[in-house]
Design a protein around this motif. Sequence first.
Motif, PDB file in Angstrom:
ATOM      1  N   GLU A  40      -6.042  -1.121 -11.009  1.00 46.20           N
ATOM      2  CA  GLU A  40      -5.276   0.091 -11.306  1.00 46.20           C
ATOM      3  C   GLU A  40      -4.154   0.308 -10.281  1.00 46.20           C
ATOM      4  N   ASP A  41      -4.506   0.150  -9.000  1.00 48.34           N
ATOM      5  CA  ASP A  41      -3.556   0.474  -7.927  1.00 48.34           C
ATOM      6  C   ASP A  41      -2.616  -0.680  -7.584  1.00 48.34           C
ATOM      7  N   LEU A  42      -3.119  -1.924  -7.630  1.00 48.96           N
ATOM      8  CA  LEU A  42      -2.375  -3.007  -6.980  1.00 48.96           C
ATOM      9  C   LEU A  42      -1.874  -4.109  -7.898  1.00 48.96           C
ATOM     10  N   ARG A  62      -4.646   7.610  -2.387  1.00 47.33           N
ATOM     11  CA  ARG A  62      -5.641   7.591  -3.463  1.00 47.33           C
ATOM     12  C   ARG A  62      -7.021   7.272  -2.874  1.00 47.33           C
ATOM     13  N   ARG A 112     -11.819   9.189  -8.806  1.00 48.71           N
ATOM     14  CA  ARG A 112     -10.867   8.494  -9.689  1.00 48.71           C
ATOM     15  C   ARG A 112     -11.071   8.882 -11.149  1.00 48.71           C
ATOM     16  N   PRO A 171     -10.958   2.011  -3.201  1.00 49.48           N
ATOM     17  CA  PRO A 171     -11.507   1.360  -4.388  1.00 49.48           C
ATOM     18  C   PRO A 171     -12.896   0.770  -4.140  1.00 49.48           C
ATOM     19  N   LYS A 186       0.805  -1.213   0.000  1.00 47.26           N
ATOM     20  CA  LYS A 186       0.000   0.000   0.000  1.00 47.26           C
ATOM     21  C   LYS A 186       0.842   1.269   0.000  1.00 47.26           C
ATOM     22  N   HIS A 214     -10.676  -0.391  -9.991  1.00 46.61           N
ATOM     23  CA  HIS A 214      -9.848   0.523  -9.178  1.00 46.61           C
ATOM     24  C   HIS A 214      -8.695  -0.237  -8.507  1.00 46.61           C
ATOM     25  N   ASN A 267      -6.351   0.538  -1.787  1.00 49.08           N
ATOM     26  CA  ASN A 267      -5.814   1.592  -2.642  1.00 49.08           C
ATOM     27  C   ASN A 267      -4.352   1.826  -2.280  1.00 49.08           C
ATOM     28  N   ILE A 268      -3.613   2.395  -3.209  1.00 53.93           N
ATOM     29  CA  ILE A 268      -2.298   2.914  -2.862  1.00 53.93           C
ATOM     30  C   ILE A 268      -2.549   4.084  -1.912  1.00 53.93           C
TER      31      ILE A 268
END
Length: 352
Positions: free
Chosen positions: A162-164, A151, A309, A154, A58, A159, A147-148
């Motif tokens: 996208e992040d992970l 951000r 987002r 999700p 994260k 989502h 989420n990162i």
Amino acid sequence: MKTQIIEINPENPQTDRVRQASDLLKAGKLVAFPTETVYGIGANALSAEAAKAIYQAKGRPGDNPLIVHVANRNQVSDYVEDIGSQAEKLGAAFWPGPLTMIFKKKANIPHQITGGLDTVGIRIPAHPVARAILAECRLPIAAPSANISGRPSPTDFKHVWEDLNGRVDAIIKSGSSQVGLESTVIDMTRPVPVILRPGGISQAMVEAVIGPVEVSRGRLDRGQIPMAPGMKYRHYAPKGRLSLVDQVDFGQRLKALKDLAGEAAGQGKKVGLLVPSQYLAALSQYLCFDLGDENNLEEVARRLFDGLRFMDAKQVEEIFAPTFPEVGMGVAVMNRLRKAASHDRDLQLETQ
Ligand code: TXA
Ligand code: MG
């Protein structure tokens, strides 16, 4: 790291796929999974190593504690010292559901999970896939939002991907979250319980069950020790600048949104509007994200993070949104909007 996608039917989770996810968790792996609030990054909550892996995936500071998810109310006493009669009542009323209660932890939950605190946040999620996995693996599962850090949380598989992608072992693909904002966090270790984070279970709903509770202020004064460590970090932040338009009447809000959007566009800025359906026709010359019916705050809550987002994806520089009445779900909606709109440097110490 290669991230595996496990597609699971949200209404009727397939046993073999639930087992696949559960086996990964039992082997100490990171599995992002859906809950009714937002997707979480799950790992074995009894393992200090797994906790470390979550913080790494994260990009989250290690002093921000994780919520521990369990399958049913019988399991809670395995990990907390004293539940108490008020928490028993809240559990009976709202679990499974979007409520996290903070208790004094037992020694089996490592300090790496709780960010060094002697307390632990416990939640029983209601999402059928989350429930099936928790029941199958018989482990407490630590899971922050997937989420990162920094951000928006999700609310849909896309989502999380996208992040992970490349940062966790598996992501469960299982549609979108029904509530769309994170759980209500309430500290039950105090003589009068304190709501640390507003969410799907409102203050009024809590008070109807256990009587008066306190609500912690969403903002921190400099130097004050935060009660929910997550509160000191910047949250939900879109890359663009979000400004909120606070006018009592619909016509005035619309006019203010139009004026601000027009002014920013005139300065050559890329503009986006995060608005309920009622505003769309009048603002059609601008890029808009539809938050749904403005009288249905549950719908606005469900769509909000997707909207933030969307603005990032479109590389919007100036985002404008109206405020919402702070009743019921509106309290949580406004809490997230204010945080997303915060340009207060003290609130941006670090990201979550
Ligand atoms: O809906 C949710 O709660 C989602 C889903 C995945 O369950 N999880 C989630 O986790 O939002 P996270 O880690 O993103 O946010 C947890 C919040 C943070 O603000 C954290 O500081 C606070 O809860 N928290 C957790 N344990 C705590 C504790 N022992 N004492 C005080 N605050 C705590
Ligand atoms: Mg989070």
